[in-house]
Design an enzyme around this catalytic site. Structure first.
Site, PDB file in Angstrom:
ATOM      1  N   HIS A   1     -44.017  -7.446  10.741  1.00  0.00           N
ATOM      2  CA  HIS A   1     -44.866  -6.262  10.751  1.00  0.00           C
ATOM      3  C   HIS A   1     -44.645  -5.510  12.047  1.00  0.00           C
ATOM      4  O   HIS A   1     -44.564  -6.134  13.093  1.00  0.00           O
ATOM      5  CB  HIS A   1     -46.333  -6.672  10.638  1.00  0.00           C
TER       6      HIS A   1
ATOM      7  N   ALA B   1     -23.705   7.792  -8.502  1.00  0.00           N
ATOM      8  CA  ALA B   1     -23.846   7.747  -7.044  1.00  0.00           C
ATOM      9  C   ALA B   1     -23.059   8.875  -6.372  1.00  0.00           C
ATOM     10  O   ALA B   1     -23.569   9.559  -5.471  1.00  0.00           O
ATOM     11  CB  ALA B   1     -23.385   6.395  -6.522  1.00  0.00           C
TER      12      ALA B   1
ATOM     13  N   GLU C   1       0.858  -1.195   0.000  1.00  0.00           N
ATOM     14  CA  GLU C   1       0.000   0.000   0.000  1.00  0.00           C
ATOM     15  C   GLU C   1       0.885   1.233   0.000  1.00  0.00           C
ATOM     16  O   GLU C   1       1.883   1.289   0.708  1.00  0.00           O
ATOM     17  CB  GLU C   1      -0.919  -0.028   1.237  1.00  0.00           C
ATOM     18  N   ARG C   2       0.496   2.244  -0.797  1.00  0.00           N
ATOM     19  CA  ARG C   2       1.341   3.441  -0.888  1.00  0.00           C
ATOM     20  C   ARG C   2       0.791   4.618  -0.109  1.00  0.00           C
ATOM     21  O   ARG C   2       1.497   5.583   0.153  1.00  0.00           O
ATOM     22  CB  ARG C   2       1.543   3.827  -2.349  1.00  0.00           C
TER      23      ARG C   2
ATOM     24  N   ASP D   1     -11.911  -2.443  -9.076  1.00  0.00           N
ATOM     25  CA  ASP D   1     -12.092  -1.366 -10.051  1.00  0.00           C
ATOM     26  C   ASP D   1     -11.097  -1.466 -11.203  1.00  0.00           C
ATOM     27  O   ASP D   1     -11.445  -1.214 -12.351  1.00  0.00           O
ATOM     28  CB  ASP D   1     -11.908  -0.003  -9.361  1.00  0.00           C
TER      29      ASP D   1
ATOM     30  N   ALA E   1     -17.800  14.772 -11.142  1.00  0.00           N
ATOM     31  CA  ALA E   1     -18.109  13.397 -10.733  1.00  0.00           C
ATOM     32  C   ALA E   1     -18.543  12.646 -11.980  1.00  0.00           C
ATOM     33  O   ALA E   1     -19.657  12.145 -12.081  1.00  0.00           O
ATOM     34  CB  ALA E   1     -19.199  13.394  -9.664  1.00  0.00           C
TER      35      ALA E   1
ATOM     36  N   GLY F   1     -22.203  15.299 -13.482  1.00  0.00           N
ATOM     37  CA  GLY F   1     -22.334  13.839 -13.360  1.00  0.00           C
ATOM     38  C   GLY F   1     -23.302  13.489 -12.244  1.00  0.00           C
ATOM     39  O   GLY F   1     -23.219  14.045 -11.140  1.00  0.00           O
TER      40      GLY F   1
ATOM     41  N   ILE G   1      -9.465   3.914  -1.188  1.00  0.00           N
ATOM     42  CA  ILE G   1     -10.372   5.049  -1.330  1.00  0.00           C
ATOM     43  C   ILE G   1     -11.636   4.816  -0.501  1.00  0.00           C
ATOM     44  O   ILE G   1     -12.125   5.707   0.179  1.00  0.00           O
ATOM     45  CB  ILE G   1     -10.740   5.258  -2.825  1.00  0.00           C
TER      46      ILE G   1
END
Lengths: 482, 446
Positions: free
Chosen positions: A461, A200, A32-33, A327, A285, A197, A39
């Site tokens: 309910h 989401a 990890e950098r 991603d 976005a 954009g 994110i």
């Protein structure tokens, strides 16, 4: 030391994959950098939920009188305290990932990774100082990490994630044109905001800043906001957002952005006309793109396409021993997709029996604006395009006892069935707490329900979930409370 | 009060049965104990007795109905003094037409079973086809897979599940459909014959339609098919063959039969027993397993079942297939007892009247084709057993005795063994022990 598996990137995809790999007995390390948790935990899913919670509580306070409560005085926003809370939430989970790595005996290697080459069935990875400084402020680096150097592994899983996409001419500058980084830690609250954009990210920031008092304009290129959602749900959400005073322009394109002394002006083309809109800040976005640069992919000949690494159904790249998940391996770019992809990838490496590729048709999506939006499976349009003879059921929040008691009677549950087989093809919801409801339909779909099982399932309910059953009953002409 | 007669459960796992035949008709008087109907399950035919006396007011389920659910109403008796017609009417009204199984007609060409009219129980296209619903009840499959299979006319038992723990899911059914290429439209359209599974159309394509006819399977044939496929696919079979000299055994049999006391009966006198070679082979297998207890086992993934007794199944050919009734604790039974028991079992097997506990289980089996002149053959193991003895014909063969070629009655036996449970040397030991007993048959009398 040679690792069985090295994972590059500790976002939700990477760190979950590392834990599963360790559980399966692989000697595992993660590189990890910037920040454990990626994110998602640091600049995405989690801190935005904290911000949106502040906005929601402000909204509740301002409407306390609707519930018979008198609040004397005004609810004031302490911007720095709201941000501090969001950062604290993120910090806690970030530290949690550090704890999980330690607990599972996963080595954390701090730095930026580059694939060097392969020999003897192993891949060499050079870990060096990051080429670009990380977005600040960052949570502290874990105490026990390995440093720069060359590491070797039999399998390398690329989980480097994605970053905001920049449109030419409208590149984020961190001052007037923001991405989610700046939007999450604004030095002061803008009075007006343009959001480019309406996925989401765009819609969540629109919802947050509107609740915080800003004038918000959403500009969307596609004919509907939330383009991946069912158009009926999108239209419903649009009406609700507009009722809150958010201006929404669809089929509209930002063709130019000019920066003023302390403002931005967007030239927006819509139905052949150009309109100029000026606001304090603009949030871009317009999607994200995979982090495929400076990874050494070219050195090994790892194939990429459309800004992502090309993989097969088991997350394998074209080069033996190199895998990509999440991603960076393509849409849908969602944390929960990355996690499952990674788990399947290492389970396949462990040669567990009965492993199947991820079924991307059953991945839910959630948007945490007010009202919330959640969905899984095919939209009405997609189902029709796929040639299904469909059967649709709908149920309105206005007819649900719990929703009325909550004062949240605006919302819709919509289900889509295959008329021929009774297979649940899709479920779409807009309204209060639907992000927590959707999982009922996701489980049902994964167990391959038909309408029959849902109709015979007893829903408690009074709950919002009763609307899920009613929508199914409605699809078959048997709705009870409508 | 009228008396309701419901579908009995003939075994704990039975969910449906076929009402084969009514032995009474409406208006008949019945007494407690009278046999009123015959019920068929996949392996047995059972008689239903009246528990009370009365007049048959209504036969709710017609003879020949398949897949009648256990505990559903099949007939109503009117008690003394009751008006049978009124009882029949009341019973039907109470029962509702829904409980009467739908006639088993394929709805070919009517398209989808859905939509269901509003207001009616939408329950399932699956249930509208009683055949598939009943057939698939005990199978681990997703609801959608069940429905897709029912709609495609596929038998779930023939589909391998790829879901968690072997659950049959949508993709498995779709793969099965694809495997068959175009669905067997011809069969479905014909209406009368059941549609062959989709993957069978490729087989039918190589025959000219006018050159064959398709005969629907009886339940027992499907069970045989399923169990044997399971056995051959899952059990690593291997085979050990030996020749046994029958001379001593044939002599002993002849002596024993000669010595049988004669019993006088109404229909004439008959010897008290008449042993067959097969009876002696059953006992020989039982004794061999007793002497080689390591081979009297069944394989479980979690451990080995070591059986304390030799329960020997004997393959019996019956009109629609075969069945293996079991002689329990055969190692402890006398030859005459085995012989008598076997005669009874064979008789009832041929009438399809065995109870499940009479053909389920067993620790080994005997399959004897000697009467057909077969020299030798290899049998398929009957799970959960680990061995089966295939017996060939006893025939005069040239054999070498004391360095000279002589003629002797020789019988070949081939043992099929489950290699997971029985290794080669152990199988050889078992066969050798069997051969020894056959050749020194006095052991059968101890």
């Amino acid at each position: 030391m040679v690792y069985d598996i090295i994972i590059i990137g500790s976002g939700p995809g990477g760190y979950v994959t590392a834990i599963r790999a360790a559980q399966l007995g692989f000697k595992t390390a993660i590189i990890e950098r910037e920040h454990l948790g990626g994110i998602c935990l640091n600049w995405g899913c989690i801190p935005t939920k904290a911000l949106l919670r502040s906005a929601e509580i402000k909204h509740f306070c301002e409407n306390a009188k609707d519930y018979g409560l008198t609040l004397s005085g005004k609810v004031a926003v302490d911007n720095s305290a709201v941000i501090a809370r969001s950062r604290a939430v993120s910090a806690r989970l970030n530290a949690g990932v550090g704890y999980l790595m330690k607990k599972n005996k996963i080595d954390v290697i701090w730095g930026e990774a580059r694939l060097q080459g392969q020999k003897n069935g192993q891949t060499q990875i050079e870990v060096h100082k990051p080429l670009k400084p990380a977005y600040q402020p960052q949570h502290p680096v874990p105490k026990t990490v390995l440093g720069e150097g060359v590491y070797e592994a039999r399998h390398v899983i690329l989980a480097t994630g994605a970053r905001p996409r920049a449109l030419p001419g409208i590149e984020p500058d961190g001052k007037f044109i923001w991405t989610y980084f700046e939007a999450m830690v604004p030095p002061k609250l803008p009075k007006s905001l343009i959001i480019m954009g309406s996925g989401a990210i765009g819609v969540e920031f629109a919802s947050f800043y509107r609740d915080m008092g800003a004038e918000v304009t959403i500009i969307e290129l596609m004919p509907q906001i939330l383009p991946v959602e069912d158009s009926e749900i999108s239209a419903f959400a649009r009406k609700q957002l507009e009722r809150r005073g958010i201006r929404i322009m669809t089929s509209a394109k930002v063709i130019k952005v000019e920066k003023g002394a302390d403002s931005v002006t967007a030239h927006v083309e819509s139905s052949g006309k150009v309109e100029t809109i000026t606001a304090d800040r603009l949030i871009a976005a317009v999607g994200v793109q995979g982090n495929i640069e400076n990874l050494g992919l070219e050195a090994l000949g790892v194939k990429t396409g459309r800004g992502c690494i090309i993989t097969d159904e088991w997350s394998r790249t074209n080069i033996a021993g190199i895998y990509a998940i999440g991603d960076v391996a393509g849409a849908p770019m969602l944390a929960h997709k990355a996690e499952e992809e990674g788990v399947i990838c290492v389970e396949k490496l462990a040669d567990l029996p009965d492993i199947h590729p991820l079924d991307k048709s059953k991945i839910p999506g959630c948007t945490y604006c007010r009202p919330q939006i959640a969905s899984v499976g095919l939209t009405e349009k997609k189902a029709q395009e796929a040639g299904y003879d469909i059967r649709i059921g709908r149920y309105s929040f206005a007819a649900n006892g719990k929703a009325v008691a909550l004062g949240e009677d605006q919302g819709l549950v919509k289900v889509i069935f295959d008329n021929k087989t009774g297979r649940l093809l899709g479920a779409h919801m807009v309204g209060a707490e639907v992000t927590e409801l959707i999982q009922g339909f996701v489980v049902a779909m994964n167990l391959e329900t038909t309408e029959e099982e849902l109709m015979h399932t007893v829903f408690p309910h009074p709950t919002l979930s009763e609307m899920m059953k009613e929508s199914v009953l409605d699809a078959y002409g048997r709705v009870l409370n409508a | 009060m009228s008396i309701k007669i419901t579908m009995p459960a003939l075994s704990p796992t039975m969910e449906t049965g076929n009402l084969a035949k009514w032995l009474v008709k409406e208006g008949d008087s019945v007494r407690s104990g009278d046999v009123i109907a015959e019920i068929e399950t996949d392996k047995a035919t059972m008689e239903v007795e009246a528990a009370d006396e009365g007049v048959v007011a209504k036969l709710v389920v017609p003879a020949g109905s398949d897949n009648v659910k256990v505990n559903s109403l099949i007939a109503v008796l009117a008690e003394e003094g009751e008006d049978a017609a009124q009882v029949a009417k009341n019973a039907l009204a109470e029962n509702g037409s829904a409980a009467v199984p739908a006639p088993q007609q394929q709805q070919a060409g009517t398209g989808s079973a859905l939509p269901v009219p509003a207001g009616q129980n939408s329950a399932a296209a699956g249930e509208q086809n009683p055949v598939s619903a009943a057939k698939t009840a005990g199978i681990f499959a997703s609801p959608l897979a069940r429905r897709l299979a029912a709609q495609a006319g596929l038998n779930l038992t023939a589909i391998t599940g790829s879901g968690p723990r072997g659950r049959i899911i949508q993709r498995d059914v779709e793969a099965a459909k694809r495997a068959g290429g175009a669905a067997a439209a011809a069969g479905a359209a014909a209406g009368s014959a059941p549609a062959p599974a989709a993957d069978e159309s490729a087989i039918l394509a190589v025959f000219r339609p006018e050159d064959y006819k398709i005969v629907p399977h009886q339940p027992i044939r499907k069970v045989i098919a399923r169990r044997l496929v399971e056995s051959k696919q899952h059990i690593p079979h291997f085979y050990v063959t030996a020749d046994c000299n029958l001379d001593a055994l044939l002599k002993l049999r002849s002596d024993l039969n000669m010595a049988a006391p004669v019993i006088k009966k109404e229909e004439g006198s008959a010897p008290a027993y008449r042993l067959s070679v097969n009876d002696m082979i059953i006992k020989a297998v039982a004794v061999a397993l007793k002497r080689v207890p390591d081979a009297n086992v069944s394989w479980l993934d979690s451990g080995m079942i070591r059986h304390k007794h030799s329960d020997i199944g004997v393959a019996v050919a019956i009109p629609d297939g075969l069945i293996t009734p079991i002689i329990r604790q055969a190692e402890e039974k006398s030859l005459s007892a085995i012989s008598a028991e076997m005669k009874d079992l064979i008789k009832r097997a041929k009438q399809m009247k065995l109870k499940p506990e009479e053909y389920q289980g067993g620790t080994s089996s005997v399959s004897n084709m000697g009467m057909f002149g077969v020299k030798d053959f290899a049998a398929i193991i009957n799970p959960p057993q680990a061995t089966i003895f295939a017996i060939g014909a006893g025939e005069k063969r040239a054999t070498v005795k004391d360095g000279a070629v002589v003629s002797a009655d020789i019988m070949s036996v081939t043992l099929s063994a489950d290699h997971r449970a029985v290794d080669g040397a152990l199988a050889a030991e078992l066969v050798q022990c069997f051969k020894n007993i056959i050749e020194n048959p006095l052991a059968l009398l101890i």
